[in-house]
Design a protein around this motif. Structure first.
Motif, PDB file in Angstrom:
ATOM      1  N   ILE A 172       0.838  -1.204   0.000  1.00  0.00           N
ATOM      2  CA  ILE A 172       0.000   0.000   0.000  1.00  0.00           C
ATOM      3  C   ILE A 172       0.869   1.248   0.000  1.00  0.00           C
ATOM      4  N   ARG A 173       1.892   1.267   0.836  1.00  0.00           N
ATOM      5  CA  ARG A 173       2.784   2.440   0.910  1.00  0.00           C
ATOM      6  C   ARG A 173       3.613   2.608  -0.361  1.00  0.00           C
ATOM      7  N   ALA A 174       3.769   1.531  -1.117  1.00  0.00           N
ATOM      8  CA  ALA A 174       4.499   1.610  -2.379  1.00  0.00           C
ATOM      9  C   ALA A 174       3.606   2.052  -3.533  1.00  0.00           C
ATOM     10  N   GLY A 175       2.302   2.211  -3.274  1.00  0.00           N
ATOM     11  CA  GLY A 175       1.385   2.672  -4.304  1.00  0.00           C
ATOM     12  C   GLY A 175       0.779   1.583  -5.146  1.00  0.00           C
ATOM     13  N   ALA A 176       0.877   0.321  -4.680  1.00  0.00           N
ATOM     14  CA  ALA A 176       0.357  -0.799  -5.471  1.00  0.00           C
ATOM     15  C   ALA A 176      -1.161  -0.897  -5.433  1.00  0.00           C
ATOM     16  N   GLY A 177      -1.808  -0.189  -4.535  1.00  0.00           N
ATOM     17  CA  GLY A 177      -3.258  -0.245  -4.455  1.00  0.00           C
ATOM     18  C   GLY A 177      -3.767   0.452  -3.206  1.00  0.00           C
ATOM     19  N   LEU A 178      -5.079   0.528  -3.099  1.00  0.00           N
ATOM     20  CA  LEU A 178      -5.692   1.084  -1.896  1.00  0.00           C
ATOM     21  C   LEU A 178      -5.616   0.066  -0.773  1.00  0.00           C
ATOM     22  N   GLY A 179      -5.561   0.570   0.458  1.00  0.00           N
ATOM     23  CA  GLY A 179      -5.493  -0.303   1.617  1.00  0.00           C
ATOM     24  C   GLY A 179      -6.579  -0.003   2.620  1.00  0.00           C
ATOM     25  N   TYR A 180      -6.946  -1.034   3.358  1.00  0.00           N
ATOM     26  CA  TYR A 180      -7.944  -0.936   4.432  1.00  0.00           C
ATOM     27  C   TYR A 180      -7.182  -1.214   5.709  1.00  0.00           C
ATOM     28  N   MET A 181      -6.783  -0.144   6.416  1.00  0.00           N
ATOM     29  CA  MET A 181      -5.826  -0.260   7.506  1.00  0.00           C
ATOM     30  C   MET A 181      -6.333   0.441   8.753  1.00  0.00           C
ATOM     31  N   LEU A 182      -5.824   0.003   9.898  1.00  0.00           N
ATOM     32  CA  LEU A 182      -6.152   0.687  11.147  1.00  0.00           C
ATOM     33  C   LEU A 182      -5.590   2.112  11.114  1.00  0.00           C
ATOM     34  N   GLU A 183      -6.425   3.053  11.517  1.00  0.00           N
ATOM     35  CA  GLU A 183      -6.023   4.460  11.473  1.00  0.00           C
ATOM     36  C   GLU A 183      -4.765   4.722  12.287  1.00  0.00           C
ATOM     37  N   THR A 184      -4.624   4.014  13.411  1.00  0.00           N
ATOM     38  CA  THR A 184      -3.439   4.218  14.250  1.00  0.00           C
ATOM     39  C   THR A 184      -2.154   3.829  13.533  1.00  0.00           C
ATOM     40  N   ASP A 185      -2.245   2.918  12.543  1.00  0.00           N
ATOM     41  CA  ASP A 185      -1.054   2.464  11.829  1.00  0.00           C
ATOM     42  C   ASP A 185      -0.646   3.409  10.701  1.00  0.00           C
TER      43      ASP A 185
END
Length: 304
Positions: free
Chosen positions: A235-248
């Motif tokens: 996700i951080r590399a721009g490979a796609g959207l992510g569904y992540m905990l806001e705290t992370d």
């Protein structure tokens, strides 16, 4: 059962196990003559010979062997019961078996557990980190840590972390190539990094809520993974959207490395809870509960 019979039966079992009056007497803290006298008294009361004695050996007779098979399970159960009393001393002691998942291990246990162990040297803690939900009783765990919404209603649950949010994020480079989604339905047209659930094998649904509407989206894309760290890297590399905990991702969003979307579709949900099946728990587990308890939260008691 006569007074003293239990002691004499335990003495007989000790002699039969080691096949020696001398060694059994040492284990029991008795003299060999006192032990021999106790066994003779037991044989007299029962009216059968339990041990065959020679100058060189001691062994159970057929009657003694049958008695030994009968009483051994009971004696072992008594020994376990006495050992378990260690959990109820005023000084907490004993072993705690705990099941949890990777996020809770990292955010709840990692900051607190080392100091807990230093403060309670008589307590041992065994932790199994597994994203699959475990049956505490069937698997032999004393307690577990999960998100509050995953804890069954008949459990006593104590909050050990704040409420959380799961949010949708992508890099500026990703959004330079794709329009930002305005509703969860728009995710159908996006490349989403999906998480494979270890237990059931299905994909983790992306859950949204707004105006009393609950929506679950099975997001699809090029990359499916069952490791959170690997998903975050993609996700951080721009490979796609992510569904992540806001705290992370809060630092990434603040720094502009990630852009948060669908914010008003992402309400908070109950954070981590430590849960267990019984309201009466050992002092060791009580000490851990007190250490991990989130602020002034009270346990959720199913009896109330």
């Amino acid at each position: 059962m006569r007074r003293g019979d239990l002691d004499d039966l335990a003495a007989f079992a000790a002699v039969a196990r080691v096949c020696s009056f001398t060694r059994a007497a040492a284990e029991l803290g008795l003299s060999p003559s006192a032990l021999s006298h106790a066994i003779r008294g037991l044989e007299t009361r029962l009216g059968v010979r339990l041990l065959a004695r020679t100058t060189r050996s001691v062994a159970p007779t057929p009657a003694g062997d049958r008695l030994l098979r009968t009483i051994n399970p009971a004696l072992e159960e008594i020994a376990r019961g006495l050992a378990a009393l260690a959990d109820w001393r005023s000084e907490p002691s004993g072993t705690i078996r705990l099941t949890t998942f990777s996020y809770a291990a990292r955010t709840i246990l990692e900051p607190s557990l080392p100091q807990f162990l230093l403060d309670h040297p008589a307590i041992s803690v065994e932790v199994l980190v597994d994203d699959r939900l475990a049956d505490l009783v069937a698997a032999g765990f004393d307690a577990g840590i999960r998100f509050g919404e995953a804890v069954e209603g008949d459990m006593v649950a104590v909050r050990v972390g704040p409420d959380l949010r799961t949010v949708v994020v992508g890099t500026p480079d990703y959004f330079a190539r794709h329009p930002r989604p305005e509703t969860p339905a728009d995710l159908e047209h996006h490349n989403c990094v999906s998480y494979r659930l270890i237990g059931g094998g299905g994909l983790l649904p992306w859950e949204f809520a707004r105006d009393r509407r609950d929506i679950r989206v099975r997001a699809g894309g090029q990359f499916i993974v069952n490791d959170g760290a690997l998903a975050a890297s993609a996700i951080r590399a721009g490979a796609g959207l992510g569904y992540m905990l806001e705290t992370d991702v809060v630092e990434d969003v603040a720094a502009g490395r990630l852009i948060q979307v669908l914010d008003d579709w992402c309400p908070p949900f109950p954070g981590c809870h430590l849960y267990f099946p019984n309201r009466q728990i050992s002092p060791a587990l009580r000490a851990l509960v007190d250490t991990l308890r989130w602020k002034n939260s009270e346990p959720r008691d199913p009896a109330e």
